[in-house]
Motif scaffolding. Structure first.
Motif, PDB file in Angstrom:
ATOM      1  N   THR A   1       0.677  -1.246   0.194  1.00 47.31           N
ATOM      2  CA  THR A   1       0.044  -0.008  -0.047  1.00 47.31           C
ATOM      3  C   THR A   1       0.780   0.991  -0.002  1.00 47.31           C
ATOM      4  OG1 THR A   1      -1.792  -1.013   1.050  1.00 47.31           O
ATOM      5  CG2 THR A   1      -1.980   1.164   1.473  1.00 47.31           C
ATOM      6  N   LEU A   2       1.838   1.306   0.757  1.00 51.27           N
ATOM      7  CA  LEU A   2       2.801   2.530   0.842  1.00 51.27           C
ATOM      8  C   LEU A   2       3.534   2.681  -0.490  1.00 51.27           C
ATOM      9  CD1 LEU A   2       4.225   1.951   4.437  1.00 51.27           C
ATOM     10  CD2 LEU A   2       2.352   3.437   3.805  1.00 51.27           C
ATOM     11  N   LEU A   3       3.933   1.545  -1.092  1.00 51.36           N
ATOM     12  CA  LEU A   3       4.553   1.682  -2.421  1.00 51.36           C
ATOM     13  C   LEU A   3       3.733   2.220  -3.351  1.00 51.36           C
ATOM     14  CD1 LEU A   3       6.707  -1.585  -2.832  1.00 51.36           C
ATOM     15  CD2 LEU A   3       7.712   0.873  -3.044  1.00 51.36           C
ATOM     16  N   ALA A   4       2.328   1.798  -3.322  1.00 47.42           N
ATOM     17  CA  ALA A   4       1.425   2.484  -4.338  1.00 47.42           C
ATOM     18  C   ALA A   4       1.271   3.918  -4.200  1.00 47.42           C
ATOM     19  CB  ALA A   4       0.041   1.619  -3.970  1.00 47.42           C
ATOM     20  N   MET A   5       1.323   4.408  -2.885  1.00 42.58           N
ATOM     21  CA  MET A   5       1.196   5.550  -2.437  1.00 42.58           C
ATOM     22  C   MET A   5       2.343   6.524  -2.912  1.00 42.58           C
ATOM     23  SD  MET A   5      -0.227   5.564   1.442  1.00 42.58           S
ATOM     24  CE  MET A   5      -0.603   7.407   1.625  1.00 42.58           C
ATOM     25  N   MET A   6       3.612   5.934  -2.932  1.00 43.18           N
ATOM     26  CA  MET A   6       4.805   6.339  -3.633  1.00 43.18           C
ATOM     27  C   MET A   6       4.766   6.533  -5.043  1.00 43.18           C
ATOM     28  SD  MET A   6       6.900   7.103  -1.124  1.00 43.18           S
ATOM     29  CE  MET A   6       8.544   7.490  -2.249  1.00 43.18           C
ATOM     30  N   ALA A   7       4.064   5.394  -5.774  1.00 42.48           N
ATOM     31  CA  ALA A   7       3.889   5.722  -7.345  1.00 42.48           C
ATOM     32  C   ALA A   7       2.780   6.880  -7.586  1.00 42.48           C
ATOM     33  CB  ALA A   7       3.228   4.299  -7.770  1.00 42.48           C
ATOM     34  N   PHE A   8       1.854   6.984  -6.689  1.00 39.61           N
ATOM     35  CA  PHE A   8       1.207   8.107  -6.787  1.00 39.61           C
ATOM     36  C   PHE A   8       1.681   9.401  -6.624  1.00 39.61           C
ATOM     37  CE2 PHE A   8      -1.716  11.624  -5.006  1.00 39.61           C
ATOM     38  CZ  PHE A   8      -2.496  11.450  -5.689  1.00 39.61           C
ATOM     39  N   PHE A   9       2.718   9.688  -5.364  1.00 45.51           N
ATOM     40  CA  PHE A   9       3.306  10.971  -5.575  1.00 45.51           C
ATOM     41  C   PHE A   9       4.046  10.993  -6.702  1.00 45.51           C
ATOM     42  CE2 PHE A   9       2.830   9.759  -0.628  1.00 45.51           C
ATOM     43  CZ  PHE A   9       1.879  10.561  -0.382  1.00 45.51           C
ATOM     44  N   VAL A  10       4.952  10.104  -7.020  1.00 45.48           N
ATOM     45  CA  VAL A  10       5.928  10.484  -8.317  1.00 45.48           C
ATOM     46  C   VAL A  10       5.137  10.720  -9.538  1.00 45.48           C
ATOM     47  CG1 VAL A  10       7.629   9.414  -9.643  1.00 45.48           C
ATOM     48  CG2 VAL A  10       7.595   9.131  -7.472  1.00 45.48           C
ATOM     49  N   THR A  11       3.899  10.118  -9.724  1.00 48.56           N
ATOM     50  CA  THR A  11       3.349  10.338 -10.984  1.00 48.56           C
ATOM     51  C   THR A  11       2.486  11.619 -10.876  1.00 48.56           C
ATOM     52  OG1 THR A  11       2.865   8.007 -11.363  1.00 48.56           O
ATOM     53  CG2 THR A  11       1.286   9.554 -12.559  1.00 48.56           C
TER      54      THR A  11
END
Length: 428
Positions: free
Chosen positions: A365-375
């Motif tokens: 879940t936290l990695l998904a949030m990191m992907a959201f942040f970068v995008t």
């Protein structure tokens, strides 16, 4: 003396209070007023919330040294936030820079205490509270729409929260809901042995949040949410999740293309001309000016908050509208290197936590949030600035990651004797 409940609920209340004080407004101000205008009641209330958070940390924990040794990740977070705050000393907008720098340091102090004293269960509860707040905000926006500007006339929001910021709240909430929905043994409000939200509640929240995200017309947040969902499905449930991703992803993509192609195209275009779309709504012009400003102060940058006002006269836009460009302008090569180092280190640590079944769901879940942040950071600057939902949640991800590392310590080296504490042992 503080109430006893304050000692139990602070991991939930403090992060949410900082986010809501920073982003939720009952009035609208132009960018030039935000840069050089006098503080009004809302600004004073925001500063007061941050000051109250700092006072609570002092009253609750005092000035005692940390109970646990700092990790490299936590130290890197302090290095970046400390340098960014220090850059306010040479900012062309010193008042704004000092206030934002102080807010960043207070946020980091809250995150440090969360990382060293809070539990994973408490941060899960904070995530549930965040989702509940966002769902409630959607209801407020639907029941009582506030006056819109000509730029946001056809886009959904609530209060005087800009649709771009609302899109970030909604995108993060969607990822959290899906992350809790796809895992087994979700921890809800009542603790380890209690019941979580029912699947029906998660699905209802997901429907409300997804519909509101589309209604905001925020393309960066929608694309970031899609990228986050791909990462979440590929990581949160291990190999089985990756198989589900292949089957479900192709099916949903094909259905969306055939059934909703007109709506998807309309969402992407949002009524804008081809020239405006090609310049990413004038962002490419802004980035050209930003890179020129970076060349003037390439090493240390122009200082905290500089990008907020340097290009306002030429473009009418405040901020770099790109997290990485904004970091270059404000903090230069030094600050940007620390910022990118934090993102990279955080990603590597989360990937290492995927190897354990105990921490895989949270880490995914936290990695998904990191992907959201970068995008999303390609078109918004919030990730590299202070006092906004993106910047605060980035540091909360650091704290959540630290609690996972405490919960899942690394195995001892071969031949190393490790002292055992009562009732605690490491199992592979």
């Amino acid at each position: 003396m503080l109430p006893r409940t304050a000692y139990r609920l602070w991991p939930i209340v403090l992060p949410l209070a900082l986010m809501l004080a920073s982003d939720y407004k009952l009035r609208s101000r132009s960018d030039d007023q935000a840069i050089g205008g006098k503080p009004d009641l809302m600004i004073l209330a925001e500063i007061g919330v941050y000051a109250a958070a700092a006072l609570f940390l002092y009253l609750r924990f005092g000035m005692r040294p940390p109970t646990r040794r700092r990790t490299g990740l936590l130290l890197l977070a302090w290095c970046w936030t400390g340098y960014a705050a220090m850059s306010a000393l040479w900012s062309p907008f010193p008042t704004l820079g000092v206030v934002r720098g102080a807010q960043l340091l207070i946020t980091m102090a809250v995150v440090h205490v969360l990382a060293t004293r809070a539990t994973t269960t408490e941060l899960r509860r904070m995530a549930h509270a965040f989702v509940a707040v966002v769902v409630g905000s959607v209801v407020i926006g639907a029941v009582h729409p506030f006056p819109r500007t000509h730029l946001t006339l056809d886009r959904f929001n609530w209060l005087y929260v800009h649709p771009v910021i609302a899109g970030v709240y909604l995108g993060l909430a969607v990822l959290l809901v899906v992350g809790f929905l796809v895992r087994h043994g979700v921890i809800g409000w009542s603790g380890r042995d209690g019941k979580s939200w029912s699947p029906a509640v998660y699905l209802l929240a997901l429907a409300v949040l997804s519909g509101a995200l589309v209604a905001t017309g925020t393309r960066g947040a929608a694309l970031g949410c899609a990228a986050g969902l791909l990462v979440l499905m590929a990581t949160a449930n291990g190999p089985r999740g990756r198989a589900d991703l292949v089957v479900l992803g192709f099916s949903v993509a094909a259905l969306a293309v055939f059934a909703f192609s007109d709506q998807i195209l309309a969402f992407i275009q949002r009524g804008e001309s081809a020239e405006k779309l090609s310049s990413l709504n004038s962002r490419t012009d802004l980035w050209s000016l930003a890179l020129d400003a970076f060349r003037q102060q390439p090493i240390f940058g122009h200082g905290m908050g500089a990008a907020r006002g340097l290009f306002l006269a030429e473009t009418g836009l405040g901020g770099g509208h790109n997290a990485f460009v904004n970091a270059l302008v404000d903090e230069g090569v030094v600050g940007t290197a620390l910022f990118l180092g934090l993102l990279l280190t955080l990603t590597v640590v989360l990937c290492s936590l995927l190897r354990s079944q105990r921490t895989r769901a949270d880490a995914g879940t936290l990695l998904a949030m990191m992907a959201f942040f970068v995008t999303d950071g390609i078109t918004t600057e919030g990730l590299a600035t202070s006092a906004n939902v993106s910047g605060i949640w980035l540091l909360l991800v650091v704290a959540w990651t630290e609690t996972l590392r405490r919960r899942n310590p690394p195995p001892p080296l071969p031949g190393t004797l490790v002292p055992q504490t009562a009732g605690a042992s490491w199992k592979p």
